[in-house]
Design a protein around this motif. Structure first.
Motif, PDB file in Angstrom:
ATOM      1  N   VAL A 182     -41.452  31.467   9.215  1.00 24.71           N
ATOM      2  CA  VAL A 182     -40.162  31.966   9.685  1.00 24.71           C
ATOM      3  C   VAL A 182     -39.149  31.798   8.556  1.00 24.71           C
ATOM      4  O   VAL A 182     -39.384  31.046   7.600  1.00 24.71           O
ATOM      5  CB  VAL A 182     -39.656  31.202  10.938  1.00 24.71           C
ATOM      6  N   VAL A 183     -38.030  32.510   8.691  1.00 22.27           N
ATOM      7  CA  VAL A 183     -36.909  32.308   7.775  1.00 22.27           C
ATOM      8  C   VAL A 183     -35.721  31.894   8.631  1.00 22.27           C
ATOM      9  O   VAL A 183     -35.367  32.578   9.594  1.00 22.27           O
ATOM     10  CB  VAL A 183     -36.582  33.578   6.958  1.00 22.27           C
ATOM     11  N   VAL A 184     -35.142  30.754   8.287  1.00 24.09           N
ATOM     12  CA  VAL A 184     -33.978  30.222   8.998  1.00 24.09           C
ATOM     13  C   VAL A 184     -32.764  30.454   8.110  1.00 24.09           C
ATOM     14  O   VAL A 184     -32.711  29.958   6.987  1.00 24.09           O
ATOM     15  CB  VAL A 184     -34.151  28.721   9.303  1.00 24.09           C
ATOM     16  N   HIS A 185     -31.827  31.258   8.608  1.00 26.26           N
ATOM     17  CA  HIS A 185     -30.607  31.593   7.878  1.00 26.26           C
ATOM     18  C   HIS A 185     -29.471  30.720   8.399  1.00 26.26           C
ATOM     19  O   HIS A 185     -29.169  30.768   9.596  1.00 26.26           O
ATOM     20  CB  HIS A 185     -30.239  33.064   8.108  1.00 26.26           C
ATOM     21  N   LEU A 186     -28.849  29.943   7.534  1.00 27.16           N
ATOM     22  CA  LEU A 186     -27.718  29.106   7.898  1.00 27.16           C
ATOM     23  C   LEU A 186     -26.459  29.890   7.562  1.00 27.16           C
ATOM     24  O   LEU A 186     -26.217  30.208   6.395  1.00 27.16           O
ATOM     25  CB  LEU A 186     -27.775  27.775   7.140  1.00 27.16           C
ATOM     26  N   LEU A 187     -25.674  30.213   8.587  1.00 27.62           N
ATOM     27  CA  LEU A 187     -24.596  31.179   8.418  1.00 27.62           C
ATOM     28  C   LEU A 187     -23.249  30.560   8.077  1.00 27.62           C
ATOM     29  O   LEU A 187     -22.902  29.482   8.559  1.00 27.62           O
ATOM     30  CB  LEU A 187     -24.455  32.018   9.689  1.00 27.62           C
ATOM     31  N   ALA A 188     -22.496  31.290   7.273  1.00 24.79           N
ATOM     32  CA  ALA A 188     -21.111  30.952   6.949  1.00 24.79           C
ATOM     33  C   ALA A 188     -20.206  31.818   7.816  1.00 24.79           C
ATOM     34  O   ALA A 188     -20.666  32.769   8.475  1.00 24.79           O
ATOM     35  CB  ALA A 188     -20.838  31.198   5.468  1.00 24.79           C
ATOM     36  N   VAL A 220     -40.920  38.345  -1.083  1.00 27.05           N
ATOM     37  CA  VAL A 220     -42.189  38.738  -1.704  1.00 27.05           C
ATOM     38  C   VAL A 220     -43.379  38.232  -0.893  1.00 27.05           C
ATOM     39  O   VAL A 220     -44.470  38.789  -0.971  1.00 27.05           O
ATOM     40  CB  VAL A 220     -42.289  38.275  -3.180  1.00 27.05           C
ATOM     41  N   THR A 221     -43.159  37.204  -0.068  1.00 24.16           N
ATOM     42  CA  THR A 221     -44.218  36.662   0.780  1.00 24.16           C
ATOM     43  C   THR A 221     -44.335  37.421   2.110  1.00 24.16           C
ATOM     44  O   THR A 221     -45.195  37.105   2.924  1.00 24.16           O
ATOM     45  CB  THR A 221     -43.960  35.175   1.056  1.00 24.16           C
TER      46      THR A 221
END
Length: 187
Positions: A89-95, A123-124
């Motif tokens: 997964v990709v966890v995006h920490l938002l501003a 790329v993954t």
């Protein structure tokens, strides 16, 4: 029996045995947490059927060595089946300037990936939003049923953080907020 049914059955058994007294109602529990601010994150994944994304306030770091984080996902989330099948997964920490991204991934019934100008793939292969202030790509290492949600443990493998300092996007009392110097409490 599904994990959710097993957890609910275990709670019912504990209540009947008198070891797990009746708890708060859902409304009482929500009210208690309403004044507890939380950072806002977006989680993306693709288990092979296309990308999904969701907004979460349950993300937190667990360990720096090894680098682990956790989040929870509701069984009611349309993204849950894909996230729970995904290896990564990709966890995006938002501003604060990513409110639009938080709202997009919190909205039901929309194609969160229709606008191909706001997302791409690493790329993954994982889908991600490059505009996020910070993101962490990780491998799902464990899950645990918890009521009508699943807690997901993630081993952080890769990250990117913008160089400029940004005020975080925060969710508090059912609305979005930003933290800055004016919100600092003097000590």
């Amino acid at each position: 029996m599904t994990d959710l049914r097993a957890a609910e059955s275990a709670v019912a058994d504990e209540q009947q045995a008198g070891r797990f007294p009746l708890g708060l109602t859902a409304d009482e529990f929500k009210l208690a947490f309403r004044n507890h601010a939380a950072g806002v994150a977006v989680i993306t994944a693709d288990a092979g059927e296309g990308p999904v994304g969701l907004t979460a306030t349950s993300v937190f770091s667990v360990s720096a060595e090894p680098p682990l984080l956790v989040f929870s996902i509701s069984a009611h989330s349309s993204s849950a089946p894909t996230v729970l099948r995904a290896e990564n997964v990709v966890v995006h920490l938002l501003a604060e300037d990513q409110l639009d991204l938080a709202q997009l991934c919190a909205t039901s019934g929309v194609d969160r990936f229709a606008d191909t100008s706001i997302w791409t793939r690493l790329v993954t292969g994982e889908p991600y939003f490059p505009a996020a202030h910070a993101w962490i790509r990780g491998r799902v290492v464990d899950t645990m049923s918890a009521g009508k949600s699943t807690i997901v443990a993630v081993h952080a493998l890769q990250s990117h953080v913008r160089e400029e300092v940004a005020a975080p996007l925060v969710y508090h009392n059912r609305t979005w907020h930003s933290l800055g110097e004016a919100s600092r409490v003097p000590v």
